[in-house]
Design a protein around this motif. Structure first.
Motif, PDB file in Angstrom:
ATOM      1  N   UNK A 138      26.309  53.309  58.317  1.00  0.00           N
ATOM      2  CA  UNK A 138      27.255  52.256  58.716  1.00  0.00           C
ATOM      3  C   UNK A 138      26.911  50.932  58.052  1.00  0.00           C
ATOM      4  N   UNK A 139      25.630  50.638  57.977  1.00  0.00           N
ATOM      5  CA  UNK A 139      25.158  49.417  57.322  1.00  0.00           C
ATOM      6  C   UNK A 139      25.528  49.442  55.837  1.00  0.00           C
ATOM      7  N   UNK A 140      25.255  50.570  55.164  1.00  0.00           N
ATOM      8  CA  UNK A 140      25.588  50.716  53.747  1.00  0.00           C
ATOM      9  C   UNK A 140      27.093  50.607  53.540  1.00  0.00           C
ATOM     10  N   UNK A 141      27.865  51.253  54.392  1.00  0.00           N
ATOM     11  CA  UNK A 141      29.316  51.204  54.285  1.00  0.00           C
ATOM     12  C   UNK A 141      29.820  49.768  54.422  1.00  0.00           C
ATOM     13  N   UNK A 142      29.263  49.013  55.364  1.00  0.00           N
ATOM     14  CA  UNK A 142      29.648  47.610  55.557  1.00  0.00           C
ATOM     15  C   UNK A 142      29.336  46.788  54.306  1.00  0.00           C
ATOM     16  N   UNK A 143      28.139  46.983  53.735  1.00  0.00           N
ATOM     17  CA  UNK A 143      27.753  46.246  52.523  1.00  0.00           C
ATOM     18  C   UNK A 143      28.675  46.615  51.364  1.00  0.00           C
ATOM     19  N   UNK A 144      28.930  47.916  51.171  1.00  0.00           N
ATOM     20  CA  UNK A 144      29.795  48.364  50.078  1.00  0.00           C
ATOM     21  C   UNK A 144      31.213  47.818  50.205  1.00  0.00           C
ATOM     22  N   UNK A 145      31.775  47.873  51.402  1.00  0.00           N
ATOM     23  CA  UNK A 145      33.143  47.375  51.601  1.00  0.00           C
ATOM     24  C   UNK A 145      33.226  45.865  51.395  1.00  0.00           C
ATOM     25  N   UNK A 146      32.209  45.143  51.847  1.00  0.00           N
ATOM     26  CA  UNK A 146      32.187  43.697  51.639  1.00  0.00           C
ATOM     27  C   UNK A 146      32.121  43.371  50.150  1.00  0.00           C
ATOM     28  N   UNK A 147      31.306  44.137  49.405  1.00  0.00           N
ATOM     29  CA  UNK A 147      31.181  43.932  47.963  1.00  0.00           C
ATOM     30  C   UNK A 147      32.522  44.162  47.273  1.00  0.00           C
ATOM     31  N   UNK A 148      33.197  45.253  47.613  1.00  0.00           N
ATOM     32  CA  UNK A 148      34.484  45.559  46.992  1.00  0.00           C
ATOM     33  C   UNK A 148      35.520  44.501  47.333  1.00  0.00           C
ATOM     34  N   UNK A 149      35.554  44.035  48.577  1.00  0.00           N
ATOM     35  CA  UNK A 149      36.492  42.965  48.951  1.00  0.00           C
ATOM     36  C   UNK A 149      36.219  41.704  48.144  1.00  0.00           C
ATOM     37  N   UNK A 150      34.955  41.417  47.918  1.00  0.00           N
ATOM     38  CA  UNK A 150      34.592  40.188  47.232  1.00  0.00           C
ATOM     39  C   UNK A 150      34.773  40.252  45.726  1.00  0.00           C
ATOM     40  N   UNK A 151      34.379  41.378  45.116  1.00  0.00           N
ATOM     41  CA  UNK A 151      34.354  41.450  43.659  1.00  0.00           C
ATOM     42  C   UNK A 151      35.291  42.504  43.070  1.00  0.00           C
ATOM     43  N   UNK A 152      35.915  43.311  43.898  1.00  0.00           N
ATOM     44  CA  UNK A 152      36.766  44.386  43.374  1.00  0.00           C
ATOM     45  C   UNK A 152      38.022  43.831  42.725  1.00  0.00           C
ATOM     46  N   UNK A 153      38.269  44.240  41.507  1.00  0.00           N
ATOM     47  CA  UNK A 153      39.454  43.810  40.774  1.00  0.00           C
ATOM     48  C   UNK A 153      40.080  45.045  40.155  1.00  0.00           C
ATOM     49  N   UNK A 154      41.380  45.181  40.300  1.00  0.00           N
ATOM     50  CA  UNK A 154      42.098  46.274  39.642  1.00  0.00           C
ATOM     51  C   UNK A 154      42.219  45.986  38.156  1.00  0.00           C
ATOM     52  N   UNK A 155      42.569  46.971  37.394  1.00  0.00           N
ATOM     53  CA  UNK A 155      42.649  46.809  35.942  1.00  0.00           C
ATOM     54  C   UNK A 155      43.662  45.742  35.521  1.00  0.00           C
ATOM     55  N   UNK A 156      44.684  45.503  36.326  1.00  0.00           N
ATOM     56  CA  UNK A 156      45.688  44.495  35.989  1.00  0.00           C
ATOM     57  C   UNK A 156      45.243  43.090  36.380  1.00  0.00           C
ATOM     58  N   UNK A 157      44.014  42.950  36.886  1.00  0.00           N
ATOM     59  CA  UNK A 157      43.501  41.643  37.241  1.00  0.00           C
ATOM     60  C   UNK A 157      43.810  41.228  38.666  1.00  0.00           C
ATOM     61  N   UNK A 158      44.405  42.131  39.446  1.00  0.00           N
ATOM     62  CA  UNK A 158      44.727  41.813  40.837  1.00  0.00           C
ATOM     63  C   UNK A 158      43.551  42.129  41.727  1.00  0.00           C
ATOM     64  N   UNK A 159      43.351  41.333  42.767  1.00  0.00           N
ATOM     65  CA  UNK A 159      42.301  41.600  43.742  1.00  0.00           C
ATOM     66  C   UNK A 159      42.683  42.796  44.584  1.00  0.00           C
ATOM     67  N   UNK A 160      41.685  43.519  45.064  1.00  0.00           N
ATOM     68  CA  UNK A 160      41.938  44.663  45.948  1.00  0.00           C
ATOM     69  C   UNK A 160      42.392  44.192  47.309  1.00  0.00           C
TER      70      UNK A 160
END
Length: 93
Positions: free
Chosen positions: A71-93
């Protein structure tokens, strides 16, 4: 056959070099700059997912395991993706 393989390898190497230069230019990085050596921290947190909702954590000499680590790892991973995840078209996730 050998000459065809060599020419294919040469083409792929040229393409890889071109793509690296294009990416560096797009990101405003000097492609010819010397790489900095990597120095890892003395103590790092390792979180390893081991299956369905189960993970292992390791930090220095301390370790833990179980569903709560997942659960801790999942929380860290999801927070990372929300913060830095970008789709190929440059849009935020």
């Amino acid at each position: 056959m050998v000459q065809t393989l060599e020419s294919e390898v040469t083409r792929r190497m040229q393409r890889a070099e071109f793509l690296a230069q294009a990416r560096a230019a797009a990101e405003g990085i000097d492609a010819g700059a010397a790489l900095r050596s990597y120095r890892p921290k003395a103590r790092s947190l390792y979180l390893l997912a081991c299956g369905p909702k189960y993970a292992i954590a390791s930090w220095g000499r301390c370790s833990a395991e179980g569903p709560w680590v997942w659960s801790w790892k999942d929380w860290i991973d999801r927070r990372f993706i929300r913060r830095f995840g970008v789709l190929s078209a440059g849009r935020k996730l």
